[in-house]
Enzyme design. Sequence first.
Site, short mmCIF file in Angstrom:
data_model
loop_
_atom_site.label_atom_id
_atom_site.label_comp_id
_atom_site.label_asym_id
_atom_site.label_seq_id
_atom_site.Cartn_x
_atom_site.Cartn_y
_atom_site.Cartn_z
N ARG A 90 12.38 -3.76 14.31
CA ARG A 90 13.09 -3.52 15.56
C ARG A 90 12.51 -4.38 16.66
O ARG A 90 11.29 -4.47 16.81
CB ARG A 90 12.99 -2.05 15.95
CG ARG A 90 14.03 -1.19 15.18
CD ARG A 90 14.06 0.23 15.66
NE ARG A 90 12.79 0.64 16.18
CZ ARG A 90 12.60 1.05 17.43
NH1 ARG A 90 13.59 1.11 18.28
NH2 ARG A 90 11.40 1.43 17.82
N SER A 161 2.66 -1.36 11.35
CA SER A 161 2.24 -0.07 10.79
C SER A 161 1.58 -0.18 9.42
O SER A 161 2.04 0.41 8.44
CB SER A 161 3.45 0.85 10.72
OG SER A 161 4.10 0.84 11.95
N ASP A 214 1.22 2.06 14.41
CA ASP A 214 2.26 2.97 14.92
C ASP A 214 1.69 4.30 15.43
O ASP A 214 2.22 4.89 16.37
CB ASP A 214 3.37 3.21 13.89
CG ASP A 214 2.87 3.60 12.51
OD1 ASP A 214 1.65 3.61 12.29
OD2 ASP A 214 3.71 3.90 11.64
C1 BGC Z 1 -0.26 2.69 6.89
C2 BGC Z 1 -0.65 3.09 8.28
C3 BGC Z 1 0.57 3.60 9.03
C4 BGC Z 1 1.24 4.71 8.23
C5 BGC Z 1 2.48 5.26 8.92
C6 BGC Z 1 0.49 3.81 6.19
O1 BGC Z 1 0.95 3.38 4.95
O2 BGC Z 1 -1.43 2.39 6.15
O3 BGC Z 1 -1.22 1.99 8.97
O4 BGC Z 1 0.16 4.09 10.28
O5 BGC Z 1 1.61 4.21 6.97
O6 BGC Z 1 3.44 4.29 9.12
#
Ligand code: BGC
Length: 521
Positions: A90, A161, A214
Amino acid sequence: MSVSFTHTKHHAKWSDKQTEALAKLAKEFTLSTAQLEHLTSAFLDQMQSGLAGDHKSSDLAMIPTFVAGRPDGHERGSYLALDLGGTNLRVCLITLKGNHELESHSRAFKVSDHLQEAHISELMDFIAISIKEFITSEHISSKIVEHPSGSDTLELGFTFSFPVTQTAIDAGMLLRWTKGFSCPGAVGNDIVQLLQEALNRNEVNVHVAALVNDTVGTLLAHSYKHPNTFIGAIFGTGTNGAYVEATRSIKTMSHPTAKEMIVNIEWGNFDKDKRVLPVTPFDNKLDRESINPGVHVFEKMISGMYLGEITRNILLHLIDHRLLFDGTSSQKLNTHWAFETKFMSQIESDTSATLIPIAQILEQELGIYLNTQVDREIVKAVCQMVGKRAARLSAMATAAVVRRGLSVEGHFAGHGYPLKLSEGDHVFGARTGVHKNETATEGVHERTDSAVDHGGNLQQINVGIDGSVFEHYPHFKERMFEGLTELLGPRAKELVALGIATDGSGVGAALAALIATKHCR
Ligand code: BGC
Protein backbone atom coordinates in the site's frame (compact mmCIF):
# COMPACT_ATOMS: atom_id res chain seq x y z
CA MET A 1 -26.99 -38.75 22.87
CA SER A 2 -26.37 -35.02 22.98
CA VAL A 3 -22.71 -34.22 23.60
CA SER A 4 -21.77 -30.81 24.86
CA PHE A 5 -18.43 -30.03 23.31
CA THR A 6 -16.40 -26.87 23.76
CA HIS A 7 -18.92 -24.10 22.99
CA THR A 8 -21.43 -25.90 20.85
CA LYS A 9 -24.35 -27.97 21.93
CA HIS A 10 -24.53 -30.88 19.60
CA HIS A 11 -27.86 -31.77 18.17
CA ALA A 12 -26.85 -34.82 16.21
CA LYS A 13 -25.73 -38.17 17.54
CA TRP A 14 -21.95 -38.66 17.53
CA SER A 15 -20.48 -42.17 17.65
CA ASP A 16 -18.45 -43.10 20.71
CA LYS A 17 -15.33 -43.15 18.56
CA GLN A 18 -16.01 -39.63 17.30
CA THR A 19 -16.63 -38.37 20.84
CA GLU A 20 -13.46 -40.03 22.05
CA ALA A 21 -11.32 -38.66 19.20
CA LEU A 22 -12.61 -35.13 19.66
CA ALA A 23 -12.07 -35.31 23.41
CA LYS A 24 -8.47 -36.38 22.81
CA LEU A 25 -7.95 -33.49 20.40
CA ALA A 26 -9.55 -31.08 22.84
CA LYS A 27 -7.10 -32.21 25.49
CA GLU A 28 -4.17 -31.46 23.19
CA PHE A 29 -5.49 -28.06 22.16
CA THR A 30 -6.83 -26.77 25.47
CA LEU A 31 -4.47 -24.57 27.45
CA SER A 32 -5.11 -24.49 31.18
CA THR A 33 -4.44 -21.44 33.32
CA ALA A 34 -1.42 -23.22 34.79
CA GLN A 35 0.00 -23.83 31.29
CA LEU A 36 -0.57 -20.19 30.36
CA GLU A 37 1.20 -19.09 33.56
CA HIS A 38 4.14 -21.33 32.75
CA LEU A 39 4.36 -19.95 29.21
CA THR A 40 4.13 -16.38 30.52
CA SER A 41 7.14 -16.85 32.79
CA ALA A 42 9.13 -18.46 29.98
CA PHE A 43 8.15 -15.53 27.73
CA LEU A 44 9.24 -13.00 30.37
CA ASP A 45 12.58 -14.81 30.82
CA GLN A 46 13.14 -14.75 27.07
CA MET A 47 12.30 -11.03 26.93
CA GLN A 48 14.90 -10.39 29.63
CA SER A 49 17.62 -12.49 27.92
CA GLY A 50 16.80 -10.93 24.55
CA LEU A 51 17.22 -7.44 26.00
CA ALA A 52 20.55 -8.55 27.43
CA GLY A 53 21.61 -9.75 23.98
CA ASP A 54 21.82 -13.35 25.14
CA HIS A 55 20.44 -14.95 22.02
CA LYS A 56 21.52 -18.43 23.10
CA SER A 57 18.84 -18.49 25.77
CA SER A 58 16.31 -16.34 23.96
CA ASP A 59 14.41 -16.72 20.73
CA LEU A 60 13.04 -13.20 21.11
CA ALA A 61 15.09 -10.72 19.09
CA MET A 62 13.96 -7.73 21.25
CA ILE A 63 15.05 -5.21 18.60
CA PRO A 64 15.63 -1.57 19.63
CA THR A 65 13.84 0.46 16.99
CA PHE A 66 15.45 3.87 17.47
CA VAL A 67 11.96 5.28 17.82
CA ALA A 68 12.37 7.13 21.06
CA GLY A 69 9.33 9.37 21.02
CA ARG A 70 5.63 8.72 20.87
CA PRO A 71 3.11 11.06 19.32
CA ASP A 72 0.53 12.77 21.49
CA GLY A 73 -1.91 13.66 18.73
CA HIS A 74 -0.81 17.26 18.16
CA GLU A 75 1.62 16.53 15.35
CA ARG A 76 0.94 17.96 11.89
CA GLY A 77 2.21 17.44 8.38
CA SER A 78 1.73 15.31 5.28
CA TYR A 79 3.90 12.30 4.56
CA LEU A 80 4.12 9.50 2.08
CA ALA A 81 3.78 6.10 3.71
CA LEU A 82 4.51 2.65 2.40
CA ASP A 83 3.22 -0.58 3.87
CA LEU A 84 4.59 -3.96 2.84
CA GLY A 85 3.82 -7.01 4.91
CA GLY A 86 1.85 -9.46 2.86
CA THR A 87 0.18 -9.87 -0.48
CA ASN A 88 -0.64 -6.17 -0.77
CA LEU A 89 1.67 -3.22 -1.05
CA ARG A 90 0.00 0.00 0.00
CA VAL A 91 1.19 3.48 -0.87
CA CYS A 92 -0.47 6.16 1.23
CA LEU A 93 -0.60 9.88 1.69
CA ILE A 94 -1.22 10.61 5.35
CA THR A 95 -2.10 14.08 6.57
CA LEU A 96 -1.72 14.54 10.31
CA LYS A 97 -4.01 17.38 11.26
CA GLY A 98 -3.21 17.74 14.97
CA ASN A 99 -5.93 17.27 17.64
CA HIS A 100 -5.70 13.48 17.13
CA GLU A 101 -7.22 13.86 13.65
CA LEU A 102 -5.80 12.64 10.39
CA GLU A 103 -6.68 11.97 6.79
CA SER A 104 -5.49 9.01 4.84
CA HIS A 105 -5.55 8.28 1.19
CA SER A 106 -4.09 5.09 -0.20
CA ARG A 107 -3.77 2.73 -3.11
CA ALA A 108 -3.07 -0.99 -2.97
CA PHE A 109 -0.85 -2.85 -5.42
CA LYS A 110 -0.91 -6.64 -5.52
CA VAL A 111 2.39 -8.36 -4.75
CA SER A 112 2.21 -11.44 -6.99
CA ASP A 113 3.38 -14.90 -5.92
CA HIS A 114 6.26 -14.45 -8.35
CA LEU A 115 7.39 -11.21 -6.69
CA GLN A 116 7.31 -12.83 -3.23
CA GLU A 117 10.07 -15.16 -4.43
CA ALA A 118 11.84 -12.97 -7.00
CA HIS A 119 15.23 -11.34 -6.43
CA ILE A 120 14.93 -8.43 -4.01
CA SER A 121 15.90 -5.87 -6.68
CA GLU A 122 12.84 -6.92 -8.71
CA LEU A 123 10.57 -6.49 -5.69
CA MET A 124 12.13 -3.11 -4.86
CA ASP A 125 11.76 -1.91 -8.47
CA PHE A 126 8.09 -2.89 -8.32
CA ILE A 127 7.72 -0.86 -5.09
CA ALA A 128 9.51 2.17 -6.58
CA ILE A 129 7.32 2.09 -9.70
CA SER A 130 4.17 1.75 -7.57
CA ILE A 131 5.19 4.83 -5.56
CA LYS A 132 5.83 6.70 -8.82
CA GLU A 133 2.38 5.76 -10.14
CA PHE A 134 0.73 6.91 -6.91
CA ILE A 135 2.58 10.23 -6.89
CA THR A 136 1.73 10.88 -10.52
CA SER A 137 -1.92 9.85 -10.40
CA GLU A 138 -2.54 11.79 -7.18
CA HIS A 139 -0.52 14.84 -8.35
CA ILE A 140 1.58 14.77 -5.20
CA SER A 141 4.37 17.31 -5.01
CA SER A 142 6.55 19.05 -2.45
CA LYS A 143 3.70 21.55 -2.11
CA ILE A 144 1.74 18.82 -0.35
CA VAL A 145 4.22 16.46 1.26
CA GLU A 146 6.92 17.29 3.81
CA HIS A 147 10.31 17.74 2.20
CA PRO A 148 13.70 19.00 3.34
CA SER A 149 13.80 22.78 2.85
CA GLY A 150 15.13 23.90 -0.48
CA SER A 151 14.53 20.52 -2.09
CA ASP A 152 11.64 18.87 -3.85
CA THR A 153 12.45 15.37 -2.54
CA LEU A 154 9.44 13.91 -0.74
CA GLU A 155 9.75 12.26 2.67
CA LEU A 156 8.48 8.70 3.07
CA GLY A 157 8.03 6.36 6.03
CA PHE A 158 8.25 2.63 5.31
CA THR A 159 6.42 -0.01 7.35
CA PHE A 160 8.13 -3.28 6.56
CA SER A 161 6.54 -6.14 8.48
CA PHE A 162 9.42 -8.57 8.71
CA PRO A 163 12.18 -9.03 11.29
CA VAL A 164 14.81 -6.34 10.81
CA THR A 165 17.65 -5.45 13.20
CA GLN A 166 17.82 -1.68 13.16
CA THR A 167 20.94 0.41 13.50
CA ALA A 168 19.09 3.70 13.10
CA ILE A 169 15.53 4.82 12.44
CA ASP A 170 16.39 4.80 8.73
CA ALA A 171 18.62 1.72 8.55
CA GLY A 172 18.00 -1.93 9.22
CA MET A 173 19.13 -5.35 8.11
CA LEU A 174 16.67 -8.14 7.30
CA LEU A 175 17.14 -11.06 9.69
CA ARG A 176 14.94 -13.58 7.86
CA TRP A 177 11.84 -13.69 5.72
CA THR A 178 8.50 -14.84 7.17
CA LYS A 179 4.88 -15.22 5.97
CA GLY A 180 5.71 -16.92 2.67
CA PHE A 181 8.26 -14.40 1.31
CA SER A 182 11.67 -15.72 0.27
CA CYS A 183 13.25 -13.12 -2.08
CA PRO A 184 16.97 -13.81 -2.42
CA GLY A 185 19.43 -10.95 -1.94
CA ALA A 186 17.62 -9.38 1.02
CA VAL A 187 18.62 -11.25 4.18
CA GLY A 188 21.62 -9.52 5.78
CA ASN A 189 21.13 -6.36 3.71
CA ASP A 190 19.86 -2.91 4.57
CA ILE A 191 16.23 -2.64 3.50
CA VAL A 192 16.24 1.18 3.40
CA GLN A 193 19.29 1.23 1.18
CA LEU A 194 17.76 -1.38 -1.15
CA LEU A 195 14.60 0.70 -1.52
CA GLN A 196 16.47 4.00 -1.85
CA GLU A 197 18.61 2.51 -4.64
CA ALA A 198 15.51 1.29 -6.45
CA LEU A 199 13.89 4.74 -6.11
CA ASN A 200 17.02 6.36 -7.52
CA ARG A 201 17.24 3.77 -10.31
CA ASN A 202 13.66 4.50 -11.31
CA GLU A 203 14.03 8.29 -10.96
CA VAL A 204 11.50 8.63 -8.18
CA ASN A 205 12.23 11.73 -6.17
CA VAL A 206 11.51 10.29 -2.74
CA HIS A 207 13.67 9.96 0.37
CA VAL A 208 13.14 7.01 2.73
CA ALA A 209 13.21 8.78 6.08
CA ALA A 210 12.19 5.95 8.38
CA LEU A 211 11.77 2.20 8.53
CA VAL A 212 9.43 0.65 11.09
CA ASN A 213 7.94 -2.73 11.83
CA ASP A 214 4.11 -2.87 11.60
CA THR A 215 3.84 -3.39 15.38
CA VAL A 216 5.82 -0.19 15.92
CA GLY A 217 3.68 1.64 13.36
CA THR A 218 0.56 0.38 15.11
CA LEU A 219 1.82 1.55 18.50
CA LEU A 220 2.59 5.00 17.08
CA ALA A 221 -0.72 5.26 15.23
CA HIS A 222 -2.73 4.25 18.30
CA SER A 223 -0.72 6.65 20.43
CA TYR A 224 -1.72 9.51 18.11
CA LYS A 225 -5.34 8.89 19.12
CA HIS A 226 -4.89 7.38 22.62
CA PRO A 227 -1.88 8.78 24.45
CA ASN A 228 -1.55 6.04 27.09
CA THR A 229 -0.52 3.46 24.50
CA PHE A 230 2.41 1.27 25.52
CA ILE A 231 1.95 -1.79 23.31
CA GLY A 232 1.33 -2.35 19.60
CA ALA A 233 0.40 -5.82 18.38
CA ILE A 234 -0.51 -7.56 15.15
CA PHE A 235 -2.79 -10.58 14.97
CA GLY A 236 -3.16 -11.00 11.23
CA THR A 237 -1.33 -13.00 8.56
CA GLY A 238 1.56 -13.00 11.05
CA THR A 239 1.81 -12.00 14.68
CA ASN A 240 4.14 -9.83 16.70
CA GLY A 241 4.28 -7.16 19.39
CA ALA A 242 6.22 -4.00 20.23
CA TYR A 243 6.24 -2.04 23.48
CA VAL A 244 7.81 0.89 25.24
CA GLU A 245 10.90 -0.12 27.21
CA ALA A 246 13.18 1.84 29.53
CA THR A 247 16.40 2.29 27.55
CA ARG A 248 18.47 1.50 30.64
CA SER A 249 17.14 -2.06 30.37
CA ILE A 250 18.18 -2.46 26.71
CA LYS A 251 21.66 -3.82 27.31
CA THR A 252 22.29 -4.26 23.59
CA MET A 253 22.46 -0.46 23.15
CA SER A 254 25.71 1.15 24.20
CA HIS A 255 24.94 4.83 24.77
CA PRO A 256 21.23 5.43 24.74
CA THR A 257 20.35 9.08 25.03
CA ALA A 258 16.57 8.82 25.31
CA LYS A 259 14.78 7.53 28.38
CA GLU A 260 12.40 5.22 26.57
CA MET A 261 12.48 3.39 23.29
CA ILE A 262 10.05 1.18 21.40
CA VAL A 263 11.31 -2.40 21.21
CA ASN A 264 10.17 -4.81 18.50
CA ILE A 265 9.83 -8.14 20.29
CA GLU A 266 9.44 -10.40 17.21
CA TRP A 267 7.33 -12.68 19.39
CA GLY A 268 6.40 -14.91 16.45
CA ASN A 269 9.71 -16.67 17.06
CA PHE A 270 9.03 -17.35 20.76
CA ASP A 271 10.27 -20.79 21.84
CA LYS A 272 11.25 -21.85 18.33
CA ASP A 273 12.82 -25.02 19.75
CA LYS A 274 9.44 -26.04 21.19
CA ARG A 275 10.70 -26.42 24.75
CA VAL A 276 7.60 -25.03 26.44
CA LEU A 277 5.00 -24.55 23.73
CA PRO A 278 2.47 -27.40 23.74
CA VAL A 279 2.89 -28.20 20.04
CA THR A 280 0.80 -31.04 18.64
CA PRO A 281 1.69 -33.39 15.77
CA PHE A 282 -0.53 -31.18 13.58
CA ASP A 283 1.65 -28.14 14.35
CA ASN A 284 4.81 -30.12 13.72
CA LYS A 285 3.52 -31.28 10.36
CA LEU A 286 2.70 -27.71 9.37
CA ASP A 287 6.09 -26.44 10.52
CA ARG A 288 7.98 -29.16 8.68
CA GLU A 289 6.11 -28.44 5.44
CA SER A 290 6.42 -24.65 5.69
CA ILE A 291 9.04 -22.67 3.77
CA ASN A 292 10.71 -21.64 7.04
CA PRO A 293 10.76 -24.78 9.22
CA GLY A 294 12.09 -24.47 12.76
CA VAL A 295 11.40 -20.76 13.16
CA HIS A 296 8.33 -18.68 14.05
CA VAL A 297 6.69 -21.72 15.64
CA PHE A 298 4.58 -19.52 17.95
CA GLU A 299 3.37 -17.48 14.97
CA LYS A 300 2.41 -20.75 13.28
CA MET A 301 0.07 -21.55 16.20
CA ILE A 302 -1.59 -18.13 16.17
CA SER A 303 -1.75 -16.30 12.92
CA GLY A 304 -4.03 -16.15 9.93
CA MET A 305 -1.53 -17.60 7.51
CA TYR A 306 -1.49 -20.89 9.44
CA LEU A 307 -4.69 -21.54 11.42
CA GLY A 308 -6.55 -22.93 8.41
CA GLU A 309 -3.69 -25.31 7.63
CA ILE A 310 -3.62 -26.67 11.21
CA THR A 311 -7.36 -27.23 10.91
CA ARG A 312 -6.92 -28.97 7.56
CA ASN A 313 -4.31 -31.29 9.09
CA ILE A 314 -6.74 -32.24 11.87
CA LEU A 315 -9.64 -32.80 9.48
CA LEU A 316 -7.49 -35.10 7.32
CA HIS A 317 -6.48 -37.04 10.44
CA LEU A 318 -10.15 -37.54 11.31
CA ILE A 319 -10.96 -38.54 7.73
CA ASP A 320 -8.12 -41.07 7.75
CA HIS A 321 -9.64 -42.60 10.88
CA ARG A 322 -13.03 -42.73 9.14
CA LEU A 323 -14.51 -40.39 11.73
CA LEU A 324 -15.37 -37.60 9.30
CA PHE A 325 -17.08 -37.40 5.88
CA ASP A 326 -17.33 -41.19 5.95
CA GLY A 327 -13.58 -41.38 5.41
CA THR A 328 -13.62 -39.47 2.09
CA SER A 329 -11.60 -36.36 1.36
CA SER A 330 -11.60 -34.13 -1.73
CA GLN A 331 -8.85 -32.96 -4.05
CA LYS A 332 -9.17 -29.47 -2.62
CA LEU A 333 -9.03 -30.56 1.01
CA ASN A 334 -5.97 -32.66 0.16
CA THR A 335 -4.22 -29.55 -1.13
CA HIS A 336 -1.65 -27.83 1.05
CA TRP A 337 -2.94 -24.42 2.34
CA ALA A 338 -6.34 -24.88 0.64
CA PHE A 339 -8.30 -24.51 3.88
CA GLU A 340 -8.17 -20.76 4.51
CA THR A 341 -8.44 -19.19 7.96
CA LYS A 342 -11.35 -17.13 6.65
CA PHE A 343 -13.34 -20.39 6.31
CA MET A 344 -12.79 -20.97 10.03
CA SER A 345 -14.23 -17.50 10.74
CA GLN A 346 -17.26 -18.30 8.60
CA ILE A 347 -17.68 -21.72 10.20
CA GLU A 348 -17.42 -20.36 13.73
CA SER A 349 -19.96 -17.65 12.87
CA ASP A 350 -22.59 -20.24 11.98
CA THR A 351 -24.84 -20.57 15.01
CA SER A 352 -27.76 -22.21 13.24
CA ALA A 353 -29.05 -25.54 14.56
CA THR A 354 -28.55 -27.43 11.31
CA LEU A 355 -25.29 -25.73 10.29
CA ILE A 356 -26.35 -25.49 6.64
CA PRO A 357 -24.04 -22.50 5.99
CA ILE A 358 -21.14 -24.80 6.96
CA ALA A 359 -22.37 -27.34 4.39
CA GLN A 360 -22.21 -24.57 1.77
CA ILE A 361 -18.59 -23.78 2.64
CA LEU A 362 -17.67 -27.46 2.58
CA GLU A 363 -19.30 -27.87 -0.83
CA GLN A 364 -18.40 -24.64 -2.59
CA GLU A 365 -14.94 -24.03 -1.20
CA LEU A 366 -13.71 -27.54 -0.48
CA GLY A 367 -15.61 -29.85 -2.81
CA ILE A 368 -16.99 -31.97 0.06
CA TYR A 369 -20.51 -32.71 -1.17
CA LEU A 370 -21.50 -35.45 1.24
CA ASN A 371 -21.55 -34.15 4.77
CA THR A 372 -23.86 -34.93 7.62
CA GLN A 373 -24.87 -32.76 10.53
CA VAL A 374 -22.39 -34.70 12.72
CA ASP A 375 -19.63 -33.92 10.21
CA ARG A 376 -20.48 -30.24 10.32
CA GLU A 377 -20.55 -30.23 14.12
CA ILE A 378 -17.14 -31.89 14.21
CA VAL A 379 -15.68 -29.41 11.70
CA LYS A 380 -16.99 -26.55 13.82
CA ALA A 381 -15.61 -28.08 17.04
CA VAL A 382 -12.17 -28.41 15.42
CA CYS A 383 -12.21 -24.76 14.31
CA GLN A 384 -13.18 -23.74 17.84
CA MET A 385 -10.26 -25.62 19.38
CA VAL A 386 -7.71 -24.15 17.00
CA GLY A 387 -9.21 -20.64 17.19
CA LYS A 388 -9.47 -20.65 20.96
CA ARG A 389 -5.90 -21.85 21.44
CA ALA A 390 -4.69 -19.04 19.14
CA ALA A 391 -6.54 -16.41 21.15
CA ARG A 392 -5.26 -17.75 24.48
CA LEU A 393 -1.67 -17.81 23.24
CA SER A 394 -2.15 -14.23 22.00
CA ALA A 395 -3.42 -13.28 25.46
CA MET A 396 -0.39 -14.93 27.02
CA ALA A 397 2.07 -12.84 24.97
CA THR A 398 0.10 -9.65 25.65
CA ALA A 399 -0.11 -10.38 29.38
CA ALA A 400 3.63 -11.06 29.53
CA VAL A 401 4.38 -7.66 28.00
CA VAL A 402 1.93 -5.93 30.35
CA ARG A 403 3.58 -7.67 33.29
CA ARG A 404 7.03 -6.68 32.10
CA GLY A 405 5.92 -3.06 31.80
CA LEU A 406 4.46 -3.04 35.27
CA SER A 407 7.33 -4.87 36.92
CA VAL A 408 10.34 -3.38 38.62
CA GLU A 409 12.49 -3.36 35.47
CA GLY A 410 9.66 -2.26 33.25
CA HIS A 411 8.75 1.18 32.08
CA PHE A 412 4.99 1.60 32.25
CA ALA A 413 4.90 1.98 35.99
CA GLY A 414 8.45 2.91 36.77
CA HIS A 415 8.35 0.75 39.85
CA GLY A 416 6.96 -2.58 40.93
CA TYR A 417 3.24 -3.24 40.81
CA PRO A 418 1.23 -6.29 41.72
CA LEU A 419 1.27 -8.64 38.75
CA LYS A 420 -2.33 -9.62 39.28
CA LEU A 421 -4.76 -6.88 40.15
CA SER A 422 -7.16 -7.72 42.90
CA GLU A 423 -10.45 -6.03 43.67
CA GLY A 424 -8.95 -3.32 45.91
CA ASP A 425 -6.38 -1.93 43.46
CA HIS A 426 -7.34 1.26 41.67
CA VAL A 427 -7.25 1.53 37.92
CA PHE A 428 -8.07 4.85 36.40
CA GLY A 429 -9.65 5.41 33.00
CA ALA A 430 -7.07 5.70 30.29
CA ARG A 431 -7.92 8.81 28.43
CA THR A 432 -7.96 11.20 31.33
CA GLY A 433 -5.21 12.41 33.55
CA VAL A 434 -2.24 10.76 31.86
CA HIS A 435 0.74 11.64 33.99
CA LYS A 436 3.11 13.38 31.63
CA ASN A 437 6.45 14.95 31.94
CA GLU A 438 7.20 16.07 28.45
CA THR A 439 10.32 17.55 26.99
CA ALA A 440 8.93 19.54 24.12
CA THR A 441 10.73 19.21 20.83
CA GLU A 442 9.67 20.41 17.45
CA GLY A 443 7.78 17.28 16.53
CA VAL A 444 7.02 14.26 18.61
CA HIS A 445 7.63 14.59 22.31
CA GLU A 446 10.02 12.51 24.27
CA ARG A 447 7.70 11.39 27.00
CA THR A 448 7.96 9.87 30.37
CA ASP A 449 4.27 9.39 30.99
CA SER A 450 3.67 6.23 32.89
CA ALA A 451 0.87 3.90 33.73
CA VAL A 452 0.83 5.41 37.21
CA ASP A 453 -0.70 8.77 37.99
CA HIS A 454 0.51 11.28 40.60
CA GLY A 455 -1.45 9.49 43.28
CA GLY A 456 0.28 6.20 42.50
CA ASN A 457 -2.82 4.69 40.90
CA LEU A 458 -2.52 2.50 37.85
CA GLN A 459 -3.77 4.03 34.62
CA GLN A 460 -5.36 1.85 32.00
CA ILE A 461 -2.82 0.59 29.45
CA ASN A 462 -3.85 0.96 25.83
CA VAL A 463 -2.83 -1.76 23.42
CA GLY A 464 -3.15 -0.79 19.75
CA ILE A 465 -3.95 -3.83 17.62
CA ASP A 466 -4.16 -4.37 13.89
CA GLY A 467 -4.77 -7.53 11.88
CA SER A 468 -7.53 -9.53 10.30
CA VAL A 469 -7.60 -12.28 12.94
CA PHE A 470 -8.21 -9.83 15.77
CA GLU A 471 -10.68 -7.80 13.72
CA HIS A 472 -12.67 -10.54 12.04
CA TYR A 473 -12.21 -13.89 13.75
CA PRO A 474 -15.34 -14.52 15.84
CA HIS A 475 -14.87 -14.34 19.64
CA PHE A 476 -11.14 -13.69 19.31
CA LYS A 477 -11.21 -10.62 21.54
CA GLU A 478 -13.45 -12.22 24.20
CA ARG A 479 -11.27 -15.32 24.24
CA MET A 480 -8.21 -13.12 24.61
CA PHE A 481 -9.83 -11.39 27.55
CA GLU A 482 -10.59 -14.74 29.19
CA GLY A 483 -6.87 -15.52 29.04
CA LEU A 484 -5.90 -12.01 30.16
CA THR A 485 -8.21 -12.30 33.15
CA GLU A 486 -6.63 -15.59 34.16
CA LEU A 487 -3.17 -14.05 33.89
CA LEU A 488 -3.70 -10.48 35.06
CA GLY A 489 -6.53 -10.90 37.53
CA PRO A 490 -10.27 -10.27 37.56
CA ARG A 491 -9.87 -6.61 36.67
CA ALA A 492 -7.89 -7.23 33.48
CA LYS A 493 -10.48 -5.35 31.43
CA GLU A 494 -9.93 -2.22 33.48
CA LEU A 495 -6.16 -2.54 33.38
CA VAL A 496 -5.82 -3.26 29.67
CA ALA A 497 -7.78 -1.79 26.75
CA LEU A 498 -7.45 -3.71 23.50
CA GLY A 499 -8.25 -1.26 20.70
CA ILE A 500 -8.19 -1.52 16.95
CA ALA A 501 -5.56 0.79 15.50
CA THR A 502 -7.12 1.55 12.15
CA ASP A 503 -4.49 1.54 9.44
CA GLY A 504 -1.76 1.26 12.05
CA SER A 505 0.85 0.46 9.44
CA GLY A 506 0.14 3.40 7.12
CA VAL A 507 -0.37 6.04 9.78
CA GLY A 508 2.52 4.64 11.81
CA ALA A 509 4.88 4.92 8.84
CA ALA A 510 3.94 8.57 8.40
CA LEU A 511 4.47 9.24 12.11
CA ALA A 512 7.86 7.51 11.95
CA ALA A 513 8.83 9.74 9.01
CA LEU A 514 7.76 12.73 11.06
CA ILE A 515 9.84 11.56 14.04
CA ALA A 516 12.86 10.98 11.80
CA THR A 517 12.68 14.27 9.93
CA LYS A 518 11.89 16.48 12.91
CA HIS A 519 14.55 14.90 15.11
CA CYS A 520 17.32 14.10 12.73
CA ARG A 521 17.49 16.96 10.33
C1 BGC B 1 7.11 -10.74 11.23
C2 BGC B 1 6.99 -9.51 12.08
C3 BGC B 1 5.66 -8.84 11.83
C4 BGC B 1 4.52 -9.84 12.02
C5 BGC B 1 3.15 -9.23 11.77
C6 BGC B 1 5.89 -11.64 11.40
O1 BGC B 1 5.97 -12.71 10.51
O2 BGC B 1 8.27 -11.45 11.60
O3 BGC B 1 8.05 -8.61 11.81
O4 BGC B 1 5.51 -7.77 12.73
O5 BGC B 1 4.70 -10.91 11.13
O6 BGC B 1 3.02 -8.73 10.49
